[in-house]
Design an enzyme around this catalytic site. Sequence first.
Site, PDB file in Angstrom:
ATOM      1  N   ARG A 259     -44.805 -21.223 -64.515  1.00 12.86           N
ATOM      2  CA  ARG A 259     -45.086 -21.919 -64.537  1.00 12.86           C
ATOM      3  C   ARG A 259     -46.032 -23.003 -64.451  1.00 12.86           C
ATOM      4  O   ARG A 259     -46.078 -24.537 -64.090  1.00 12.86           O
ATOM      5  CB  ARG A 259     -44.604 -22.037 -62.511  1.00 12.86           C
ATOM      6  CG  ARG A 259     -42.771 -22.039 -62.698  1.00 12.86           C
ATOM      7  CD  ARG A 259     -42.455 -22.142 -61.463  1.00 12.86           C
ATOM      8  NE  ARG A 259     -40.776 -22.540 -60.666  1.00 12.86           N
ATOM      9  CZ  ARG A 259     -39.558 -21.840 -60.912  1.00 12.86           C
ATOM     10  NH1 ARG A 259     -40.095 -20.157 -61.173  1.00 12.86           N
ATOM     11  NH2 ARG A 259     -38.380 -22.392 -61.016  1.00 12.86           N
TER      12      ARG A 259
ATOM     13  N   ARG B 186     -24.191 -24.540 -58.311  1.00 10.29           N
ATOM     14  CA  ARG B 186     -24.928 -23.497 -58.093  1.00 10.29           C
ATOM     15  C   ARG B 186     -24.636 -22.702 -56.927  1.00 10.29           C
ATOM     16  O   ARG B 186     -25.121 -23.231 -55.622  1.00 10.29           O
ATOM     17  CB  ARG B 186     -26.061 -23.226 -58.483  1.00 10.29           C
ATOM     18  CG  ARG B 186     -26.730 -22.033 -58.083  1.00 10.29           C
ATOM     19  CD  ARG B 186     -27.402 -20.884 -58.814  1.00 10.29           C
ATOM     20  NE  ARG B 186     -29.546 -22.351 -58.135  1.00 10.29           N
ATOM     21  CZ  ARG B 186     -30.502 -22.153 -59.269  1.00 10.29           C
ATOM     22  NH1 ARG B 186     -30.733 -21.435 -59.795  1.00 10.29           N
ATOM     23  NH2 ARG B 186     -31.304 -22.986 -58.392  1.00 10.29           N
TER      24      ARG B 186
ATOM     25  N   ARG C 208     -28.252 -22.460 -52.131  1.00 10.50           N
ATOM     26  CA  ARG C 208     -29.352 -22.573 -51.983  1.00 10.50           C
ATOM     27  C   ARG C 208     -29.942 -23.906 -51.268  1.00 10.50           C
ATOM     28  O   ARG C 208     -29.555 -24.582 -51.339  1.00 10.50           O
ATOM     29  CB  ARG C 208     -30.054 -22.040 -52.853  1.00 10.50           C
ATOM     30  CG  ARG C 208     -30.289 -20.057 -53.161  1.00 10.50           C
ATOM     31  CD  ARG C 208     -30.931 -20.287 -54.944  1.00 10.50           C
ATOM     32  NE  ARG C 208     -32.371 -20.954 -55.046  1.00 10.50           N
ATOM     33  CZ  ARG C 208     -33.002 -21.102 -56.393  1.00 10.50           C
ATOM     34  NH1 ARG C 208     -32.414 -19.734 -57.184  1.00 10.50           N
ATOM     35  NH2 ARG C 208     -33.917 -21.620 -56.458  1.00 10.50           N
TER      36      ARG C 208
ATOM     37  N   ARG D 108     -37.955 -30.247 -56.501  1.00 10.02           N
ATOM     38  CA  ARG D 108     -37.915 -29.497 -58.440  1.00 10.02           C
ATOM     39  C   ARG D 108     -38.041 -30.338 -59.632  1.00 10.02           C
ATOM     40  O   ARG D 108     -39.082 -29.283 -60.776  1.00 10.02           O
ATOM     41  CB  ARG D 108     -37.274 -28.822 -57.890  1.00 10.02           C
ATOM     42  CG  ARG D 108     -37.479 -27.148 -56.431  1.00 10.02           C
ATOM     43  CD  ARG D 108     -36.260 -27.019 -56.608  1.00 10.02           C
ATOM     44  NE  ARG D 108     -35.495 -26.065 -57.219  1.00 10.02           N
ATOM     45  CZ  ARG D 108     -34.667 -25.277 -57.514  1.00 10.02           C
ATOM     46  NH1 ARG D 108     -33.701 -26.435 -56.544  1.00 10.02           N
ATOM     47  NH2 ARG D 108     -34.260 -24.805 -58.013  1.00 10.02           N
TER      48      ARG D 108
ATOM     49  N   LYS E 126     -31.931 -19.436 -66.790  1.00 10.40           N
ATOM     50  CA  LYS E 126     -32.517 -18.457 -67.256  1.00 10.40           C
ATOM     51  C   LYS E 126     -32.200 -16.990 -67.102  1.00 10.40           C
ATOM     52  O   LYS E 126     -32.179 -16.019 -67.205  1.00 10.40           O
ATOM     53  CB  LYS E 126     -33.913 -18.695 -66.564  1.00 10.40           C
ATOM     54  CG  LYS E 126     -35.474 -20.068 -67.426  1.00 10.40           C
ATOM     55  CD  LYS E 126     -36.528 -20.401 -66.617  1.00 10.40           C
ATOM     56  CE  LYS E 126     -35.960 -20.715 -65.437  1.00 10.40           C
ATOM     57  NZ  LYS E 126     -35.430 -21.643 -64.876  1.00 10.40           N
TER      58      LYS E 126
HETATM   59  P1  ADP Z   1     -34.694 -22.019 -60.438  1.00 10.76           P
HETATM   60  O1  ADP Z   1     -33.570 -21.968 -60.026  1.00 10.76           O
HETATM   61  O2  ADP Z   1     -35.370 -22.772 -60.151  1.00 10.76           O
HETATM   62  O3  ADP Z   1     -36.025 -21.763 -61.608  1.00 10.76           O
HETATM   63  P2  ADP Z   1     -36.473 -19.656 -58.624  1.00 10.76           P
HETATM   64  O4  ADP Z   1     -35.711 -18.876 -58.389  1.00 10.76           O
HETATM   65  O5  ADP Z   1     -37.499 -19.704 -59.773  1.00 10.76           O
HETATM   66  O6  ADP Z   1     -35.870 -21.602 -59.181  1.00 10.76           O
HETATM   67  O7  ADP Z   1     -37.338 -20.132 -57.979  1.00 10.76           O
HETATM   68  C1  ADP Z   1     -37.720 -20.424 -56.777  1.00 10.76           C
HETATM   69  C2  ADP Z   1     -38.814 -21.440 -56.234  1.00 10.76           C
HETATM   70  O8  ADP Z   1     -39.253 -19.774 -55.627  1.00 10.76           O
HETATM   71  C3  ADP Z   1     -39.365 -22.269 -56.585  1.00 10.76           C
HETATM   72  O9  ADP Z   1     -38.909 -23.986 -56.543  1.00 10.76           O
HETATM   73  C4  ADP Z   1     -41.101 -22.081 -56.320  1.00 10.76           C
HETATM   74  O10 ADP Z   1     -41.169 -22.742 -54.472  1.00 10.76           O
HETATM   75  C5  ADP Z   1     -40.586 -20.434 -55.785  1.00 10.76           C
HETATM   76  N1  ADP Z   1     -41.663 -20.193 -57.555  1.00 10.76           N
HETATM   77  C6  ADP Z   1     -41.225 -19.089 -58.194  1.00 10.76           C
HETATM   78  N2  ADP Z   1     -41.485 -18.483 -58.860  1.00 10.76           N
HETATM   79  C7  ADP Z   1     -42.654 -19.593 -59.410  1.00 10.76           C
HETATM   80  C8  ADP Z   1     -44.031 -19.488 -59.679  1.00 10.76           C
HETATM   81  N3  ADP Z   1     -44.151 -18.708 -61.311  1.00 10.76           N
HETATM   82  N4  ADP Z   1     -44.765 -19.749 -59.068  1.00 10.76           N
HETATM   83  C9  ADP Z   1     -44.666 -20.898 -58.272  1.00 10.76           C
HETATM   84  N5  ADP Z   1     -43.869 -20.571 -57.218  1.00 10.76           N
HETATM   85  C10 ADP Z   1     -43.374 -20.050 -58.050  1.00 10.76           C
HETATM   86  P1  ADP Z   2     -32.058 -20.848 -63.203  1.00 16.53           P
HETATM   87  O1  ADP Z   2     -32.552 -19.327 -62.888  1.00 16.53           O
HETATM   88  O2  ADP Z   2     -32.517 -21.267 -65.154  1.00 16.53           O
HETATM   89  O3  ADP Z   2     -31.879 -21.461 -62.386  1.00 16.53           O
HETATM   90  P2  ADP Z   2     -29.145 -19.967 -63.934  1.00 16.53           P
HETATM   91  O4  ADP Z   2     -29.059 -19.324 -64.729  1.00 16.53           O
HETATM   92  O5  ADP Z   2     -28.780 -20.075 -61.700  1.00 16.53           O
HETATM   93  O6  ADP Z   2     -30.409 -21.531 -63.639  1.00 16.53           O
HETATM   94  O7  ADP Z   2     -28.010 -21.544 -63.937  1.00 16.53           O
HETATM   95  C1  ADP Z   2     -27.955 -22.685 -63.224  1.00 16.53           C
HETATM   96  C2  ADP Z   2     -26.838 -22.775 -62.816  1.00 16.53           C
HETATM   97  O8  ADP Z   2     -25.990 -23.195 -64.014  1.00 16.53           O
HETATM   98  C3  ADP Z   2     -25.851 -21.561 -62.295  1.00 16.53           C
HETATM   99  O9  ADP Z   2     -24.854 -22.173 -61.785  1.00 16.53           O
HETATM  100  C4  ADP Z   2     -25.353 -20.960 -63.484  1.00 16.53           C
HETATM  101  O10 ADP Z   2     -23.813 -20.302 -63.283  1.00 16.53           O
HETATM  102  C5  ADP Z   2     -24.491 -22.203 -64.354  1.00 16.53           C
HETATM  103  N1  ADP Z   2     -25.553 -21.773 -66.008  1.00 16.53           N
HETATM  104  C6  ADP Z   2     -25.947 -21.614 -66.087  1.00 16.53           C
HETATM  105  N2  ADP Z   2     -25.761 -21.527 -67.362  1.00 16.53           N
HETATM  106  C7  ADP Z   2     -24.692 -22.276 -67.830  1.00 16.53           C
HETATM  107  C8  ADP Z   2     -23.875 -23.091 -68.750  1.00 16.53           C
HETATM  108  N3  ADP Z   2     -24.424 -22.759 -70.586  1.00 16.53           N
HETATM  109  N4  ADP Z   2     -23.212 -23.603 -69.268  1.00 16.53           N
HETATM  110  C9  ADP Z   2     -22.676 -24.410 -67.750  1.00 16.53           C
HETATM  111  N5  ADP Z   2     -22.847 -23.517 -66.661  1.00 16.53           N
HETATM  112  C10 ADP Z   2     -24.310 -22.961 -66.699  1.00 16.53           C
END
Ligand code: ADP
Ligand code: ADP
Length: 218
Positions: free
Chosen positions: A88, A127, A159, A170, A13
């Site tokens: 979420r 990541r 992280r 998660r 995302k």
């Molecule tokens: P991911 O890479 O897993 O999609 P995010 O960076 O979006 O993770 O979120 C990291 C953490 O921040 C989540 O595990 C949660 O603890 C908190 N968080 C983010 N967005 C939300 C939301 N919409 N509702 C509740 N908690 C959230």
């Molecule tokens: P999210 O925001 O949904 O948690 P991220 O964009 O942070 O996900 O991506 C998660 C991890 O996977 C990061 O290390 C990123 O560089 C890698 N990644 C993202 N898209 C791809 C893809 N299409 N193929 C391989 N690795 C990816």
Amino acid sequence: MNIVLFGPPGSGKGTQAKLLAERYGVPHISTGDILRENINKETKLGLEARTYMDRGELLPDDVLIGIIKDRLSQSDCASGFLLDGYPRTLPQAEALSTILTELGKNLDVVLNIDVPEEELLKRLAGRRMCVCGASYHILFNKPKQEGICDLCGSKLYHRDDDKEEAIMNRLDVYKDQTQPLIDHYTQAGVMLTINGAADIGDVFNEICRLLDDLKSGI
Ligand code: ADP
Ligand code: ADP
Ligand code: ZN
């Protein structure tokens, strides 16, 4: 265009949102980035957020709803927005719909980035994040210089919630609380699913194709 990027942790995302924000000129609103910024600045919200995030649990809905309401009211969202990491839960989705109605906006599309679980595990474990919100991967998306952000030159970090125990939690939280939104948005007629298991560039092209089709139909 008003867009929600939806998908499990690690689906890409944030990576896609950064590319899309640049291409379509709309702000990327990542609730995870907003919370991590607050943790770094040691705000009251940051101190509260940390306890939940380290365990891989969701913060209470009312906290997130307040954040999103404020953010979507800002003037840079006038021509559209890309939401990443919100909603979420079902109450968050319902609140979003109320907030948008109040602001005279509507949701154009929810893009569901679909990635198999074993791929998610590899992506999350490798990541590396930057304070500016950019994310990299030690194998799949390496920065030009190891450990350093291409965009801002800061040192990358692993992280705490990208370590094994929190990752598993998660993914369970996603299945339990977030995945049910797929049905909700499918019924609302705004859900489009994308194969997120391809290369970053291929996923991006696929999303752009869908959005361009949608735009020409609006
Ligand atoms: P991911 O890479 O897993 O999609 P995010 O960076 O979006 O993770 O979120 C990291 C953490 O921040 C989540 O595990 C949660 O603890 C908190 N968080 C983010 N967005 C939300 C939301 N919409 N509702 C509740 N908690 C959230
Ligand atoms: P999210 O925001 O949904 O948690 P991220 O964009 O942070 O996900 O991506 C998660 C991890 O996977 C990061 O290390 C990123 O560089 C890698 N990644 C993202 N898209 C791809 C893809 N299409 N193929 C391989 N690795 C990816
Ligand atoms: Zn950076």
